[in-house]
Design a protein around this motif. Structure first.
Motif, PDB file in Angstrom:
ATOM      1  N   VAL A   1       0.863   5.196  -1.586  1.00 38.38           N
ATOM      2  CA  VAL A   1       1.201   6.436  -0.879  1.00 38.38           C
ATOM      3  C   VAL A   1       2.411   7.131  -1.491  1.00 38.38           C
ATOM      4  CG1 VAL A   1       1.893   7.426   1.334  1.00 38.38           C
ATOM      5  CG2 VAL A   1       0.187   5.597   1.276  1.00 38.38           C
ATOM      6  N   LEU A   2       3.513   6.400  -1.625  1.00 41.56           N
ATOM      7  CA  LEU A   2       4.748   7.024  -2.111  1.00 41.56           C
ATOM      8  C   LEU A   2       4.616   7.573  -3.538  1.00 41.56           C
ATOM      9  CD1 LEU A   2       7.671   4.867  -0.662  1.00 41.56           C
ATOM     10  CD2 LEU A   2       6.946   7.157  -0.029  1.00 41.56           C
ATOM     11  N   PRO A   3       4.003   6.840  -4.476  1.00 40.67           N
ATOM     12  CA  PRO A   3       3.828   7.427  -5.814  1.00 40.67           C
ATOM     13  C   PRO A   3       3.019   8.728  -5.790  1.00 40.67           C
ATOM     14  CG  PRO A   3       3.527   5.051  -5.921  1.00 40.67           C
ATOM     15  CD  PRO A   3       3.627   5.404  -4.469  1.00 40.67           C
TER      16      PRO A   3
ATOM     17  N   LYS B   1       0.836  -1.210   0.000  1.00 40.82           N
ATOM     18  CA  LYS B   1       0.000   0.000   0.000  1.00 40.82           C
ATOM     19  C   LYS B   1       0.871   1.262   0.000  1.00 40.82           C
ATOM     20  CE  LYS B   1      -3.703   2.272   2.594  1.00 40.82           C
ATOM     21  NZ  LYS B   1      -4.566   2.180   3.806  1.00 40.82           N
ATOM     22  N   GLU B   2       1.936   1.213   0.795  1.00 40.33           N
ATOM     23  CA  GLU B   2       2.817   2.384   0.879  1.00 40.33           C
ATOM     24  C   GLU B   2       3.605   2.577  -0.419  1.00 40.33           C
ATOM     25  OE1 GLU B   2       3.008   4.499   3.247  1.00 40.33           O
ATOM     26  OE2 GLU B   2       2.412   3.594   5.135  1.00 40.33           O
TER      27      GLU B   2
ATOM     28  N   LYS C   1      10.639  -1.227   5.041  1.00 39.14           N
ATOM     29  CA  LYS C   1       9.907  -0.342   5.955  1.00 39.14           C
ATOM     30  C   LYS C   1      10.725   0.904   6.288  1.00 39.14           C
ATOM     31  CE  LYS C   1       7.582  -0.190  10.437  1.00 39.14           C
ATOM     32  NZ  LYS C   1       7.241  -0.952  11.678  1.00 39.14           N
ATOM     33  N   ASP C   2      12.007   0.686   6.578  1.00 39.82           N
ATOM     34  CA  ASP C   2      12.872   1.835   6.879  1.00 39.82           C
ATOM     35  C   ASP C   2      12.986   2.755   5.676  1.00 39.82           C
ATOM     36  OD1 ASP C   2      13.289   0.879   9.411  1.00 39.82           O
ATOM     37  OD2 ASP C   2      15.168  -0.129   8.928  1.00 39.82           O
ATOM     38  N   ASN C   3      13.107   2.175   4.485  1.00 34.18           N
ATOM     39  CA  ASN C   3      13.202   2.986   3.271  1.00 34.18           C
ATOM     40  C   ASN C   3      11.930   3.792   3.045  1.00 34.18           C
ATOM     41  OD1 ASN C   3      15.755   2.015   2.762  1.00 34.18           O
ATOM     42  ND2 ASN C   3      15.078   0.437   1.336  1.00 34.18           N
ATOM     43  N   VAL C   4      10.775   3.155   3.280  1.00 34.97           N
ATOM     44  CA  VAL C   4       9.490   3.840   3.104  1.00 34.97           C
ATOM     45  C   VAL C   4       9.366   5.000   4.088  1.00 34.97           C
ATOM     46  CG1 VAL C   4       6.992   3.605   3.390  1.00 34.97           C
ATOM     47  CG2 VAL C   4       8.251   1.885   2.101  1.00 34.97           C
ATOM     48  N   THR C   5       9.706   4.717   5.355  1.00 37.31           N
ATOM     49  CA  THR C   5       9.628   5.771   6.378  1.00 37.31           C
ATOM     50  C   THR C   5      10.538   6.943   6.019  1.00 37.31           C
ATOM     51  OG1 THR C   5       9.139   4.141   8.097  1.00 37.31           O
ATOM     52  CG2 THR C   5       9.949   6.283   8.824  1.00 37.31           C
TER      53      THR C   5
ATOM     54  N   LEU D   1      12.706   3.210  -4.369  1.00 37.19           N
ATOM     55  CA  LEU D   1      11.359   2.660  -4.477  1.00 37.19           C
ATOM     56  C   LEU D   1      11.323   1.496  -5.461  1.00 37.19           C
ATOM     57  CD1 LEU D   1       8.370   2.751  -3.789  1.00 37.19           C
ATOM     58  CD2 LEU D   1       8.074   4.528  -5.530  1.00 37.19           C
ATOM     59  N   LYS D   2      12.003   1.629  -6.587  1.00 39.84           N
ATOM     60  CA  LYS D   2      12.055   0.530  -7.561  1.00 39.84           C
ATOM     61  C   LYS D   2      12.725  -0.705  -6.944  1.00 39.84           C
ATOM     62  CE  LYS D   2      12.172   3.415 -11.728  1.00 39.84           C
ATOM     63  NZ  LYS D   2      13.001   3.870 -12.877  1.00 39.84           N
TER      64      LYS D   2
END
Length: 570
Positions: free
Chosen positions: A236-238, A231-232, A290-294, A274-275
């Motif tokens: 969210v990120l895009p 989902k993130e 998770k750390d990268n997303v945060t 992200l890729k």
């Protein structure tokens, strides 16, 4: 006959005793033989028990299981050495048992008994050693059973995990096939661990079972984390990236300097990460995602806010610089006003100290105009970040506003001086008129005693007027002293004016009351007496008493409307 018989009897008895003794001896001998045979048989049972103990088989397994554990392998080797020594003793016991058999068969029972005792002692030693070795090796058997139980538990866990993943295939989305591959790896590890167990390499089997356990835990952990991470990373990120790119495009269109934000590099790094994270999720790997997303969300929020701030700063910088220009124009107008007033009235109002201040302010105004033009150029050319330009514009507004306050303070001094002079001139004219009116009333009515009582006040009023005229002609004019003296003069002269008006009015009322009462003097002696008294008081300048006496005597005739009757005569 008798003697023969006795001898025969004795012989027979002796033979009988001998036979009985032989029988007893044979019985005892046979009992000992049987007992020895049982002991020997018992020794064989015990010997066979230690001889047939599967120590070699267990040791082989133990060596396989301890292969990858140095400390355990060392212990197994020590017991293997002990086993070899025990084997030697068992072989010695075998020889001893063969010797016992030989002695028993040759009816050397005493020697056989002694040999059996020696064999028994040797067997006891072997039994203790076999028991010790077997007890040590039983721990490995327990470990083998535990390992198989462990394998069974892992298989059950695997089944539950696989069912859960299949049931949540939609939620796992792009990671589903990756989870299937991971489960296939688990199956391969299960097969491999069973092969190692079959080959008695329990250490390798244990290592792979532990790997399966860790693998399953990793799969469960990833399966729980994947839905939110998908989902993130796919939602969210895009969206946040699109928003940041839109804001970036807007700043570029406005030609805003944002080099310090390193936007392109940051966006590129986030997109690359992200890729990579999506690639990880596609193989059901969540490590570091998770750390990268945060971190990406924090960076995008920070970057978007920074871009918003620069866009806001650009707009505010333009508005603030326009405000600065308006203030500069207003400052210039006030400066012109003050300078004109200075050129005209500097000596009259004592403004000589403004000369240097006005020269400095004129130079400052020219500098402010240049600063305004520089900021306009920076907004157009984007040579500096908008936030820095905004700070420059705000600083310009502040300094111009401070100068405006100073110029307005000068203007206030000038206006106050002009207003003070104009007020004094206007009030001087009014005071002159008031004093003239007082003089006219005093002369017109020529009332008894009024001229004497108010001559000093009239003189003082004229002195006030003369002093005000003098102060207005002084250079420079002391506005504060002038205003203070003027207020004092206004207070005194108007009070004097009101007093004269009150006395004149009261005197007129006394005259009217006496004139009205004269019509009744001949008819009422008491009226005549009171009016005469009032006339006397009037002549003495006691106007209040005279008015009170005249009205009181009229009230005897007209108790309800004496005042009205008197006023009708006026």
């Amino acid at each position: 006959m008798g003697n023969i018989d006795n001898n025969t009897i004795i012989i027979l008895i002796g033979v009988l005793v001998a036979i009985i003794a032989i029988i007893v001896i044979l019985i005892i001998f046979n009992n000992r033989k049987d007992k020895l045979k049982k002991e020997i048989d018992s020794l064989y049972v015990r010997f066979n028990a230690i001889k047939t103990a599967p120590l070699a088989f267990k040791l082989t397994k133990a060596q396989a299981m301890a292969k990858r554990n140095e400390q355990m392998s060392k212990s197994v080797q020590e017991y293997y050495t002990k086993f070899e020594e025990t084997e030697k003793r068992i072989n010695e016991v075998q020889d001893m048992m063969d010797n016992v058999d030989d002695l028993f068969k040759t009816r050397k029972y005493k020697d056989a008994t002694n040999a059996a005792k020696q064999a028994d002692e040797k067997i006891k030693i072997c039994e203790e050693e076999v028991k010790d070795i077997d007890s040590f090796l039983d721990e490995f058997s327990k470990r083998e059973n535990q390992q198989r139980e462990y394998a069974s538990k892992l298989k059950e866990d695997y089944r539950v995990v696989k069912e859960t993943i299949n049931a949540n295939a939609k939620l796992l989305s792009i990671s589903y096939n990756g989870f299937m591959d991971n489960l296939k790896e688990c199956e391969d590890l299960f097969a491999s661990s069973e092969e190692w167990m079959y080959a008695n390499d329990y250490s390798q089997a244990q290592a792979e079972l532990e790997e399966i356990d860790n693998f399953l835990e990793s799969i469960k952990k990833n399966a729980n984390a994947v839905p939110k991470l998908i989902k993130e990373t796919r939602g969210v990120l895009p969206i946040m990236l699109d928003e940041a790119n839109r804001e970036y495009s807007l700043t570029k269109q406005r030609c805003i300097n944002i080099d310090h934000l390193e936007v392109e590099e940051k966006l590129k790094n986030i997109e690359t990460t992200l890729k990579e994270d999506l690639a990880k999720l596609s193989i059901a790997n969540t490590e570091g995602v998770k750390d990268n997303v945060t971190r990406a969300k924090e960076e995008l929020n920070s970057l978007t806010e920074a871009l918003n701030a620069e866009n806001r700063s650009y707009k505010e910088a333009k508005e603030t610089n326009d405000k600065a220009y308006q203030h500069i124009q207003e400052l210039e107008k006030v400066e012109n006003y003050v300078r004109v007033a200075y050129d005209k009235d500097s000596q009259r109002f004592g403004l000589d100290s403004l000369n240097q201040a006005l020269k400095k302010q004129r130079a400052e105004i020219e500098k402010y105009k240049e600063q305004y033009a520089d900021i306009q150029e920076e907004l157009t050319s984007a040579t500096k970040p908008a936030s820095q330009i905004l700070l420059d514009a705000e600083k310009l507004v502040d300094v111009v506003e401070n100068d405006m306050k100073q110029m307005f303070s000068y203007k206030t001094v000038i206006d106050r001086s002009n207003d003070g002079e104009n007020r004094a001139s206007t009030q001087l004219t009014k005071l002159q008129l008031v004093v003239s009116e007082v003089e006219s009333k005093i002369e017109e009515y020529n009332l008894p005693s009024i001229a004497d009582e108010y001559s000093d006040d009239l003189k003082k009023s004229r002195e006030y007027i003369g002093e005000i005229r003098k102060m207005l002609n002084e250079i420079p004019i002391d506005i504060d002293a002038l205003n203070s003296y003027l207020d004092e003069a206004i207070d005194f002269i108007y009070k004097f004016y009101n007093n004269v008006n009150n006395i004149v009015g009261m005197a007129i009322m006394v005259e009217n009351a006496i004139v009205f009462g004269n019509k009744y003097r001949s008819s009422y002696p008491e009226i005549d007496s009171e009016l005469s008294k009032a006339e006397f008081q009037y002549i003495n300048g006691e106007y209040t008493k005279a008015l009170k006496t005249a009205i009181s005597c009229m009230e005897t005739l007209f108790p309800d409307n004496a005042d009205q009757k008197i006023l009708e005569t006026m």
